[in-house]
Scaffold this motif. Structure first.
Motif, PDB file in Angstrom:
ATOM      1  N   GLY A 184       0.806  -1.219   0.000  1.00  0.00           N
ATOM      2  CA  GLY A 184       0.000   0.000   0.000  1.00  0.00           C
ATOM      3  C   GLY A 184       0.835   1.263   0.000  1.00  0.00           C
ATOM      4  N   GLU A 185       2.079   1.169  -0.501  1.00  0.00           N
ATOM      5  CA  GLU A 185       2.992   2.309  -0.480  1.00  0.00           C
ATOM      6  C   GLU A 185       3.394   2.755  -1.893  1.00  0.00           C
ATOM      7  OE1 GLU A 185       6.348   1.640   2.085  1.00  0.00           O
ATOM      8  OE2 GLU A 185       5.164   0.479   3.506  1.00  0.00           O
ATOM      9  N   PHE A 186       2.563   2.420  -2.880  1.00  0.00           N
ATOM     10  CA  PHE A 186       2.955   2.728  -4.250  1.00  0.00           C
ATOM     11  C   PHE A 186       2.953   4.226  -4.541  1.00  0.00           C
ATOM     12  CE2 PHE A 186       3.013   2.625  -8.866  1.00  0.00           C
ATOM     13  CZ  PHE A 186       3.835   1.537  -9.119  1.00  0.00           C
ATOM     14  N   GLY A 187       2.293   4.989  -3.709  1.00  0.00           N
ATOM     15  CA  GLY A 187       2.296   6.436  -3.879  1.00  0.00           C
ATOM     16  C   GLY A 187       3.694   7.011  -3.888  1.00  0.00           C
ATOM     17  N   ALA A 188       4.616   6.402  -3.137  1.00  0.00           N
ATOM     18  CA  ALA A 188       6.006   6.878  -3.107  1.00  0.00           C
ATOM     19  C   ALA A 188       6.663   6.697  -4.468  1.00  0.00           C
ATOM     20  CB  ALA A 188       6.789   6.120  -2.037  1.00  0.00           C
ATOM     21  N   ALA A 189       6.363   5.584  -5.140  1.00  0.00           N
ATOM     22  CA  ALA A 189       6.913   5.346  -6.477  1.00  0.00           C
ATOM     23  C   ALA A 189       6.333   6.337  -7.472  1.00  0.00           C
ATOM     24  CB  ALA A 189       6.625   3.913  -6.915  1.00  0.00           C
ATOM     25  N   ARG A 190       5.047   6.610  -7.332  1.00  0.00           N
ATOM     26  CA  ARG A 190       4.391   7.549  -8.244  1.00  0.00           C
ATOM     27  C   ARG A 190       4.986   8.951  -8.097  1.00  0.00           C
ATOM     28  NH1 ARG A 190      -0.430   6.613  -6.558  1.00  0.00           N
ATOM     29  NH2 ARG A 190      -0.730   4.777  -7.884  1.00  0.00           N
ATOM     30  N   ARG A 191       5.223   9.374  -6.853  1.00  0.00           N
ATOM     31  CA  ARG A 191       5.801  10.702  -6.612  1.00  0.00           C
ATOM     32  C   ARG A 191       7.223  10.786  -7.151  1.00  0.00           C
ATOM     33  NH1 ARG A 191       2.915   9.844  -1.832  1.00  0.00           N
ATOM     34  NH2 ARG A 191       4.776   9.069  -0.751  1.00  0.00           N
ATOM     35  N   ALA A 192       8.003   9.731  -6.927  1.00  0.00           N
ATOM     36  CA  ALA A 192       9.386   9.726  -7.417  1.00  0.00           C
ATOM     37  C   ALA A 192       9.413   9.756  -8.944  1.00  0.00           C
ATOM     38  CB  ALA A 192      10.118   8.493  -6.897  1.00  0.00           C
ATOM     39  N   TYR A 193       8.518   9.025  -9.545  1.00  0.00           N
ATOM     40  CA  TYR A 193       8.418   8.972 -11.012  1.00  0.00           C
ATOM     41  C   TYR A 193       8.032  10.335 -11.583  1.00  0.00           C
ATOM     42  CZ  TYR A 193       6.296   7.717 -15.536  1.00  0.00           C
ATOM     43  OH  TYR A 193       5.946   7.657 -16.858  1.00  0.00           O
ATOM     44  N   ARG A 194       7.089  10.993 -10.961  1.00  0.00           N
ATOM     45  CA  ARG A 194       6.643  12.299 -11.453  1.00  0.00           C
ATOM     46  C   ARG A 194       7.704  13.366 -11.264  1.00  0.00           C
ATOM     47  NH1 ARG A 194       0.382  12.060  -9.174  1.00  0.00           N
ATOM     48  NH2 ARG A 194      -0.387  10.638 -10.790  1.00  0.00           N
ATOM     49  N   ARG A 242       2.524  -3.775 -17.787  1.00  0.00           N
ATOM     50  CA  ARG A 242       1.631  -2.655 -18.080  1.00  0.00           C
ATOM     51  C   ARG A 242       0.837  -2.219 -16.851  1.00  0.00           C
ATOM     52  NH1 ARG A 242       1.759  -1.416 -23.244  1.00  0.00           N
ATOM     53  NH2 ARG A 242       2.515  -2.949 -24.757  1.00  0.00           N
ATOM     54  N   ALA A 243       0.555  -3.153 -15.958  1.00  0.00           N
ATOM     55  CA  ALA A 243      -0.188  -2.803 -14.742  1.00  0.00           C
ATOM     56  C   ALA A 243       0.629  -1.841 -13.873  1.00  0.00           C
ATOM     57  CB  ALA A 243      -0.532  -4.066 -13.957  1.00  0.00           C
ATOM     58  N   LEU A 244       1.935  -2.115 -13.739  1.00  0.00           N
ATOM     59  CA  LEU A 244       2.791  -1.214 -12.967  1.00  0.00           C
ATOM     60  C   LEU A 244       2.905   0.148 -13.643  1.00  0.00           C
ATOM     61  CD1 LEU A 244       5.719  -3.590 -11.879  1.00  0.00           C
ATOM     62  CD2 LEU A 244       3.879  -2.681 -10.450  1.00  0.00           C
ATOM     63  N   LEU A 245       2.990   0.145 -14.956  1.00  0.00           N
ATOM     64  CA  LEU A 245       3.082   1.402 -15.691  1.00  0.00           C
ATOM     65  C   LEU A 245       1.804   2.223 -15.509  1.00  0.00           C
ATOM     66  CD1 LEU A 245       4.723   3.191 -17.508  1.00  0.00           C
ATOM     67  CD2 LEU A 245       3.954   1.863 -19.480  1.00  0.00           C
ATOM     68  N   GLU A 246       0.659   1.554 -15.528  1.00  0.00           N
ATOM     69  CA  GLU A 246      -0.605   2.253 -15.320  1.00  0.00           C
ATOM     70  C   GLU A 246      -0.681   2.853 -13.913  1.00  0.00           C
ATOM     71  OE1 GLU A 246      -3.738  -0.449 -16.198  1.00  0.00           O
ATOM     72  OE2 GLU A 246      -3.332  -0.482 -18.364  1.00  0.00           O
ATOM     73  N   LEU A 247      -0.147   2.110 -12.932  1.00  0.00           N
ATOM     74  CA  LEU A 247      -0.147   2.634 -11.558  1.00  0.00           C
ATOM     75  C   LEU A 247       0.726   3.878 -11.451  1.00  0.00           C
ATOM     76  CD1 LEU A 247       0.142  -0.638  -9.450  1.00  0.00           C
ATOM     77  CD2 LEU A 247      -1.780   0.962  -9.459  1.00  0.00           C
ATOM     78  N   LEU A 248       1.869   3.889 -12.135  1.00  0.00           N
ATOM     79  CA  LEU A 248       2.748   5.052 -12.097  1.00  0.00           C
ATOM     80  C   LEU A 248       2.072   6.273 -12.712  1.00  0.00           C
ATOM     81  CD1 LEU A 248       6.241   3.585 -13.091  1.00  0.00           C
ATOM     82  CD2 LEU A 248       5.574   4.500 -10.861  1.00  0.00           C
ATOM     83  N   ASN A 249       1.248   6.063 -13.698  1.00  0.00           N
ATOM     84  CA  ASN A 249       0.627   7.173 -14.437  1.00  0.00           C
ATOM     85  C   ASN A 249      -0.753   7.563 -13.906  1.00  0.00           C
ATOM     86  OD1 ASN A 249       2.569   7.883 -16.583  1.00  0.00           O
ATOM     87  ND2 ASN A 249       2.289   5.762 -17.215  1.00  0.00           N
ATOM     88  N   GLN A 250      -1.195   6.915 -12.828  1.00  0.00           N
ATOM     89  CA  GLN A 250      -2.493   7.272 -12.257  1.00  0.00           C
ATOM     90  C   GLN A 250      -2.460   8.681 -11.669  1.00  0.00           C
ATOM     91  OE1 GLN A 250      -3.750   4.457  -9.328  1.00  0.00           O
ATOM     92  NE2 GLN A 250      -4.471   2.958 -10.818  1.00  0.00           N
ATOM     93  N   ASN A 251      -3.591   9.361 -11.738  1.00  0.00           N
ATOM     94  CA  ASN A 251      -3.709  10.697 -11.141  1.00  0.00           C
ATOM     95  C   ASN A 251      -3.935  10.586  -9.635  1.00  0.00           C
ATOM     96  OD1 ASN A 251      -3.424  12.049 -13.601  1.00  0.00           O
ATOM     97  ND2 ASN A 251      -5.606  11.733 -14.074  1.00  0.00           N
TER      98      ASN A 251
END
Length: 228
Positions: free
Chosen positions: A189-199, A219-228
């Motif tokens: 439940g910590e994927f938000g950290a990856a999304r922030r780092a990616y952005r 593709r599922a991981l890529l979609e998670l990174l690109n979620q708003n």
């Protein structure tokens, strides 16, 4: 990880900790994986890593009044000083373990090793190291206080460098570690950290990450990174 490699690595970390220099280092590379295994205990399953390489990222310029000769500090453990590369950066070689010291590469002369006189070593300069150090984690591993990259930054940096590897086996290991950590972050439940780092990455870096995950079928991981 083989027992004798693990035990020697813990001795090295303990020596560096007691000397007061480990708190200034960032443990990077595959030795982070057993630390992450503890971090995600009960939340994610990470691959077993067998490696002789232990790598440390050192801030540069390095500010420390106290002088600690790292070579002398570890000499009685059986390490032999070696030099690698055209300009000769320091490696500490042991039959079971290789220690390498790295600084962030900046400027056109990034291939020139950086002399760190306070430690008696020359460190190799590599790209993408500042990204690893952006949001470090301070934790305890085998009774020793260590600082490691956030697993999100570690995973994304692995995807950045995988395509630059000359050896396919190392590139494959980079990709395996990256995917395992991203999945572990999702499970925890910590994927938000990856999304922030990616952005926070430059667009050119984001494209590399996209290309790597797409090629891996993630593709599922890529979609998670690109979620708003």
């Amino acid at each position: 990880m083989e027992k004798k490699i693990y035990e020697l690595g813990i001795k090295v970390l303990g020596r560096l900790d007691r000397s007061g220099v480990l708190e200034r280092f960032l443990l990077i590379g595959s030795w982070c994986m057993p630390v992450y295994e503890e971090y995600f205990k009960g939340k994610g399953v990470l691959p077993l890593i067998r490696t002789r390489d232990m790598e440390f990222l050192i801030p540069f310029p390095f500010h420390m009044k106290q002088k600690t000769d790292v070579v002398e500090l570890l000499n009685d453990l059986g390490f032999v000083t070696d030099y690698k590369g055209d300009e000769g950066y320091t490696l500490l070689q042991h039959p079971d373990l290789i220690l390498e010291f790295i600084v962030p590469a900046r400027g056109d002369d990034s291939r020139i090793p950086r002399s760190i006189k306070q430690l008696g070593i020359k460190a190799q300069a590599l790209r993408f190291m500042d990204f690893l150090a952006e949001q470090p984690i301070h934790t305890t591993f085998a009774g020793v206080s260590v600082t490691i990259p956030h697993p999100a930054n570690f995973a994304l940096q692995k995807l950045l460098i995988a395509g630059r590897r000359k050896l396919k086996v190392k590139a494959a290991k980079d990709r395996d570690q990256a995917v395992a950590l991203l999945r572990a972050l999702e499970d925890a439940g910590e994927f938000g950290a990856a999304r922030r780092a990616y952005r926070g990455m430059p667009k050119t870096w984001q494209k590399v990450v996209q290309r790597e995950l797409s090629a891996l079928g993630e593709r599922a991981l890529l979609e998670l990174l690109n979620q708003n």
